[in-house]
Scaffold this active site. Structure first.
Site, mmCIF file in Angstrom:
data_model
loop_
_atom_site.group_PDB
_atom_site.id
_atom_site.type_symbol
_atom_site.label_atom_id
_atom_site.label_comp_id
_atom_site.label_asym_id
_atom_site.label_seq_id
_atom_site.Cartn_x
_atom_site.Cartn_y
_atom_site.Cartn_z
ATOM 1 C CE LYS A 123 -3.488 2.722 2.378
ATOM 2 N NZ LYS A 123 -4.333 2.883 3.570
ATOM 3 C CG ASP A 150 -10.981 2.896 5.262
ATOM 4 O OD1 ASP A 150 -10.037 2.269 5.803
ATOM 5 O OD2 ASP A 150 -10.904 4.108 4.982
#
Length: 413
Positions: free
Chosen positions: A194, A325
């Site tokens: 990421k 999320d």
């Protein structure tokens, strides 16, 4: 946990959803052996089969969440701003055990965890689940998200010398350092990289807009090249248009959030096959009362832009995968993302595809995401048809992962 596994199982339910065609098939008889689906609605049933009767339920593939924070708990007020300075990797890994059970119980049999606290607690949790020590979904962990110094994924807001990390902790500046950061994450077992390509809602920096580009195109290209060379895909946190477009041009595999897309962004993403992983429920979720005012202001600023960008991407044919999320909101509420997606204008079946076949494609695997022979026996059941009312996805009554039953008839984990 209620776990049962037989040599051969036959799941019997009223119906099942073929996510690829969008058709409901009835009845649904799924034959399972050695953790895989061996047949669907077989003409002959083996004599030694163990039958699991699910009545009027509808079967779907196990769900896949491509953006989680499985070791994080950011929804209990201002505690999230100091916990990283007070707790340790074992604390977060053990906390993740509970959250992993929570997401499995609501139907998510595979997740991608995009950035954990220092010390690789997400990798440790993945290994514990893979070894069978604890119950949870398959995890693709990212380890330390890669950020510029003082950027969105840096732990900022502390006094000098407190949590000042280098490339090993994901904080890297310049081509040489980002290369080292990628290689170090790979060394310690991550399955995805990421990168924080822009600022963010939860950034503490007072000097950057929420969507301001943070890495240069050279740094981004190096991150992608090194990750792909190591067999790892790259997910880019990106809110602002310039940062989104730079990350797409650099070759990232997915844009996370994508809050301020333009027609050019959509064109670039379609040309390169880049996925969008939006967060619809997060756009509706009310932040904790003690959330810093600057964070609240950035969140409110983005809300209408997120809706516009989502519709632009959906109508433009951009590949999209499901990403909640969670961790910013409670993990056991992950399925609320489905209804939020539909409220933003997507069809019910496309919302489900985002969490099944689309997500599997983004992961780069072909062994899950559908109820067909040869796939993993990752299977869930819901009480009602979610194509008629998407909120049915919020009431999962049965969970099987790789042939093992973890939840049945509403029993707890």
């Amino acid at each position: 946990m209620s776990a049962a596994q037989a040599e051969t199982l036959l799941l019997q339910a009223a119906s099942m959803l073929d996510v690829r065609s969008g058709k409901v098939l009835s009845p649904a008889n799924v034959l399972i052996s050695d953790g895989k689906i061996t047949d669907v609605n077989p003409s002959n049933t083996p004599s030694n089969v163990q039958i699991v009767e699910l009545g009027d339920a509808m079967l779907l593939p196990g769900l896949i969440d491509m953006h989680t924070h499985i070791t994080g708990d950011y929804f209990t007020g201002d505690d999230w701003t100091t916990a990283v300075a007070r707790q340790t990797a074992p604390d977060w890994a053990l906390q993740g055990v509970r959250f992993a059970r929570d997401v499995l119980a609501v139907g998510f049999t595979t997740i991608r965890d995009l950035g954990a606290q220092p010390g690789f607690p997400d990798v440790a949790l993945m290994r514990a689940i893979d070894a069978g020590h604890v119950a949870g979904p398959d995890i693709w962990p990212a380890g330390h998200a890669i950020s510029i110094t003082g950027g969105h994924c840096d732990w900022t807001g502390y006094a000098p010398n407190v949590l000042e990390l280098g490339p090993k902790g994901g904080i890297a500046d310049g081509v040489d350092e980002v290369m080292k950061a990628v290689r170090y994450q790979a060394k310690h077992g991550v399955r995805v990289i990421k990168v924080c390509a822009t600022g963010g809602v939860f950034s503490f920096s007072q000097n950057a807009e929420v969507g301001a580009q943070q890495f240069s195109i050279d740094e981004l290209s190096t991150i992608v090249t090194e990750a792909h060379k190591l067999g790892l895909k790259v997910a880019a946190h990106a809110h602002g248009t310039v940062g989104i477009n730079a990350a797409v041009r650099a070759g990232v595999d997915s844009i996370e959030h994508g809050s301020i897309l333009t027609e050019e962004s959509v064109r670039l993403m379609k040309e390169r096959g880049t996925f969008l992983v939006p967060q619809a429920y997060l756009n509706e979720f009310e932040l904790a009362p003690d959330t810093p005012p600057a964070t609240v202001a950035k969140n409110e600023y983005l809300k209408p832009l997120v809706v516009r960008s989502f519709k632009l991407a959906y109508e433009g044919g951009v590949n999209m995968a499901f990403g909640s999320d969670n961790g910013v909101f409670p993990h056991h509420k992950t399925a609320l993302e489905f209804a939020a997606l539909v409220r933003m204008g997507i069809s019910e079946v496309d919302a489900i595809r985002m969490a099944t076949i689309n997500a599997a494609k983004l992961l780069g695997v072909d062994d899950r995401g559908e109820l067909v022979a040869g796939k993993r026996a990752d299977i869930i059941a819901v009480k009602h048809n979610p194509l008629e009312n998407i909120t049915a996805m919020e009431d999962v009554t049965f969970v099987m992962k790789q042939g093992v039953v973890y939840k049945q008839e509403g029993a707890g984990m």
